[in-house]
Design a protein around this motif. Structure first.
Motif, PDB file in Angstrom:
ATOM      1  N   ALA A 396      -3.907  -6.252 -14.674  1.00 35.77           N
ATOM      2  CA  ALA A 396      -4.233  -4.984 -14.005  1.00 35.77           C
ATOM      3  C   ALA A 396      -3.520  -4.876 -12.660  1.00 35.77           C
ATOM      4  N   GLU A 397      -3.545  -5.969 -11.910  1.00 32.13           N
ATOM      5  CA  GLU A 397      -2.930  -5.957 -10.581  1.00 32.13           C
ATOM      6  C   GLU A 397      -1.418  -5.756 -10.673  1.00 32.13           C
ATOM      7  N   ALA A 400      -0.295  -2.146 -11.648  1.00 29.09           N
ATOM      8  CA  ALA A 400      -0.600  -1.039 -10.733  1.00 29.09           C
ATOM      9  C   ALA A 400       0.697  -0.357 -10.321  1.00 29.09           C
ATOM     10  N   PRO A 401       0.706   0.979 -10.283  1.00 31.50           N
ATOM     11  CA  PRO A 401       1.945   1.685  -9.935  1.00 31.50           C
ATOM     12  C   PRO A 401       2.524   1.163  -8.630  1.00 31.50           C
TER      13      PRO A 401
ATOM     14  N   GLU B 231      -4.349   1.824  -6.289  1.00 33.95           N
ATOM     15  CA  GLU B 231      -4.045   0.439  -6.667  1.00 33.95           C
ATOM     16  C   GLU B 231      -5.303  -0.406  -6.553  1.00 33.95           C
ATOM     17  N   SER B 232      -5.293  -1.498  -7.267  1.00 33.38           N
ATOM     18  CA  SER B 232      -6.439  -2.391  -7.225  1.00 33.38           C
ATOM     19  C   SER B 232      -6.485  -3.079  -5.882  1.00 33.38           C
ATOM     20  N   PRO B 233      -7.656  -3.440  -5.422  1.00 34.64           N
ATOM     21  CA  PRO B 233      -7.752  -4.150  -4.150  1.00 34.64           C
ATOM     22  C   PRO B 233      -7.197  -5.558  -4.254  1.00 34.64           C
ATOM     23  N   PRO B 234      -6.867  -6.166  -3.122  1.00 37.49           N
ATOM     24  CA  PRO B 234      -6.173  -7.458  -3.127  1.00 37.49           C
ATOM     25  C   PRO B 234      -6.905  -8.525  -3.913  1.00 37.49           C
ATOM     26  N   GLN B 236      -8.560  -8.330  -6.504  1.00 40.64           N
ATOM     27  CA  GLN B 236      -8.810  -8.003  -7.909  1.00 40.64           C
ATOM     28  C   GLN B 236      -8.359  -9.096  -8.838  1.00 40.64           C
TER      29      GLN B 236
END
Lengths: 403, 246
Positions: A396-397, A400-401, B231-234, B236
């Motif tokens: 997922a990370e 991310a765009p 975006e996902s947080p750090p 994640q």
């Protein structure tokens, strides 16, 4: 087809690093195999190269030097023995054949050895194989003043000698153009190749060396060594006792093979150093696989995450990276055979030129499959660290765009 | 076909506090249904899709997909379910740059139960109008064409559900409309349900059924988004691993 496709594309995408890494593996693999084969083959070849003789009798000194001088035509003579000593050993009931040799001259670096025609008539240099002269030639005559020569196959080839050619010998075992003798010898025969040190020698009558101008007239009947064939192997120990332990004037080198094996024992440290270097090269090559794939991981993170998002399992990704490392190992191992054959051919040529001993380039040995397999395994092992990194790629990370 | 119940997901913020990103009481999608979710950037809609797809493990709640409970499965099970039943279209296409157009689609199929079927992959690519670009690499295509490859890859496995995350976000208006029409049309042809998330009103307007993710997500009502980029947080990554290991 998934895994092969992923591996193939990845290798192509990083073609330069793939080629460089595979090249270093090829070098390591080829070097390892070559070191191993040269070591085992040369040991076998040298210890088996007796040119048909069981023992050598010479002046008091080193047995190894005696064998190297009389059989391998490498070392300097450690002194002469009197004709009577030759007559004595020849008459010994345990001795089947005794051939005297005299050294001291060369033809442009190739050793000239004086001997008797019996060497070519009586001696088998290997079971069932006698020295032979190529068609169109003959062995030099037994007349004491015959100025005739028979050239060993390798020496003839390198010196361009053919039947009918004449030459003037040079004094000493090392070529010095200022030290040329006046006597002119005619080549009457070229020996058929024997793949032994004999091929590097130019043979002339014993008297030819003994009475060569400039040689010590007092030593005109001396010989450098006597090559001996025994009637029974056990007789060698009896002669050893007689010459080496009870006597103190002469040295009997027996058995020839064992003395050469001793030489290899003395230089075993050199083998070990070479082998260690080869192992280190192999380790560095495996390390380069690790570094090469590991470094590409950052660039490939996104691809790996995409594959995971498409449903590829962690173990598939892990397997793909390890398999890719193994594939680099396979490419390297295959190229390693080319390196091996190239190196061994070169080394064999040098050994042949220097000693006359021929290594079999196409010989089979377990190391020729163990080494490449071990190298592939080592590469696969090198792929484990980057594979773990790939395994841990957060999907997922990573997906991310970025813009 | 898709039923989401009491689904929650939280992450640890850079300050070290746990922040809930997704908290959806109930959400359902029937077979073949096409729904658009409206959501602002950073509202947790991408996380929501990742939870449905099994890319992320939920903290609690259930995701039922075609009779299988995604949230009850381990990571390998979720990977398998995703590969077999879900097609995912990303905003940034996420094509494999080192692989040809055809290989991208074939690879997408190869992890599913049907395996790599080059003939079918070609058919799908022809359907999206890229039959003449099979051996091209993504970098050799326009962005619109790249999105069509992504659509083909998502649909090639005949999924039951297609998740589309801002699929037109990187396209100009004309290409975006074309891509959207294609996704909807191909989903319809394949009988796949479509759940699309977007903040683009023009895109949303084309759907008969639209839901507001802000209203659906209890977490969004309680706290502001972690950041404004989507975006996902750090932390994640760390949380993913924790989640997937459970």
């Amino acid at each position: 087809m998934t895994l092969p496709l992923i591996i193939y594309r990845s290798l192509r995408q990083h073609a330069l690093s793939t080629i460089i890494t595979a090249g270093s593996i090829a070098l390591a693999c080829g070097l390892l195999m070559c070191v191993w084969m040269v070591k085992t083959q040369s040991q076998t070849a040298f210890t088996q190269t007796t040119t048909g003789f069981d023992a050598v009798l010479g002046a008091r000194g080193s047995k190894l030097q005696l064998v190297l001088n009389a059989i391998f035509h490498l070392e300097a003579s450690q002194g002469n023995l009197a004709w009577a000593d030759y007559e004595g050993i020849k008459r010994h009931p345990a001795v089947k054949t005794a051939i005297p040799i005299a050294v001291g001259d060369n033809l442009r670096g190739y050793r000239i050895v004086g001997t008797l025609p019996e060497l070519f008539e009586k001696v088998e240099f290997a079971p069932g194989k006698k020295f032979a002269v190529a068609p169109g030639g003959k062995v030099f005559g037994s007349a004491p003043d015959a100025r005739e020569a028979v050239a060993g196959a390798f020496a003839a080839q390198k010196l361009g000698l053919k039947v009918g050619d004449t030459f003037k010998p040079f004094h000493g075992l090392a070529f010095d153009e200022k030290n040329q003798h006046e006597e002119v010898f005619t080549v009457v025969g070229i020996m058929a190749s024997t793949n032994t040190p004999v091929d590097r020698v130019i043979w002339i009558p014993l008297k030819g060396v003994q009475t060569m101008s400039g040689h010590d007239a007092k030593a005109a009947t001396d010989v450098s060594a006597v090559l001996i064939q025994l009637r029974a192997a056990s007789a060698g120990f009896m002669l050893d006792m007689m010459y080496n332990k009870q006597g103190n004037r002469l040295t009997l080198a027996y058995p020839v093979g064992a003395i050469i094996a001793e030489l290899f024992g003395k230089i075993a440290w050199f083998d070990q150093v070479l082998t260690l270097v080869a192992y280190l090269v192999a380790l560095v090559a495996a390390g380069s696989v690790l570094a090469s794939i590991y470094n590409s991981m950052s660039a490939r993170r996104r691809d790996l995450a995409i594959l995971r998002a498409l449903g590829a399992r962690r173990r598939t990704i892990f397997g793909a990276v390890v398999a890719e490392a193994a594939c680099i190992g396979v490419l390297g191992a295959l190229a390693g055979y080319a390196v091996y054959f190239g190196l061994l051919t070169g080394v064999a040529e040098v050994i042949r030129a220097q000693t006359g001993v021929v290594l079999e380039v196409g010989a089979k040995h377990a190391v020729l499959w163990i080494c490449p397999l071990a190298m592939i395994g080592l590469c696969a092992l090198g792929g484990v660290v980057p594979a773990i990194k790939a395994y841990r790629t957060p999907v997922a990370e990573t997906l991310a765009p970025t813009s | 076909m898709l039923a989401v119940t009491d689904l929650t997901k939280s992450f640890v913020s850079p300050e070290g506090t746990r922040v809930e990103i997704v908290s959806v009481k109930a959400f359902a999608l029937a077979a073949g249904e096409q729904v658009a979710l409206r959501g602002e950037s950073g509202s947790g809609k991408t996380t929501f899709l990742h939870l449905i797809a099994g890319i992320l493990a939920a903290d609690s709640g259930r995701v039922m997909l075609d009779g299988a409970e995604m949230t009850a499965l381990g990571e390998a099970g979720r990977d398998k379910l995703r590969a077999g039943k879900i097609g995912y279209v990303f905003q940034t296409f996420n094509l494999l740059q080192g692989f040809s157009v055809l290989e991208n689609v074939v690879l997408g199929m190869s992890f599913g139960p049907r395996g790599a079927d080059r003939a079918h992959a070609k058919e799908v690519l022809e359907r999206v109008g890229l039959g003449h670009r099979l051996d091209h690499f993504p970098r050799q295509l326009s962005t619109g064409q790249q999105q069509r490859v992504a659509v083909a890859r998502a649909l090639a496995n005949r999924p039951k559900l297609v998740l589309a995350d801002e699929p037109t976000g990187n396209l100009d208006r004309k290409s975006g409309r074309e891509a959207l029409a294609l996704i909807r049309e191909v989903c319809r042809e394949n009988g796949a349900a479509l759940l699309l998330v977007s903040h683009d009103e023009d895109v949303l307007a084309q759907f008969e059924t639209r839901r507001d993710f802000g209203a659906l997500n209890e977490a969004g009502k309680r706290a502001s988004p972690l950041n404004a980029t989507g975006e996902s947080p750090p932390q994640q990554n760390q949380q993913n691993r924790k989640g997937t290991a459970a």
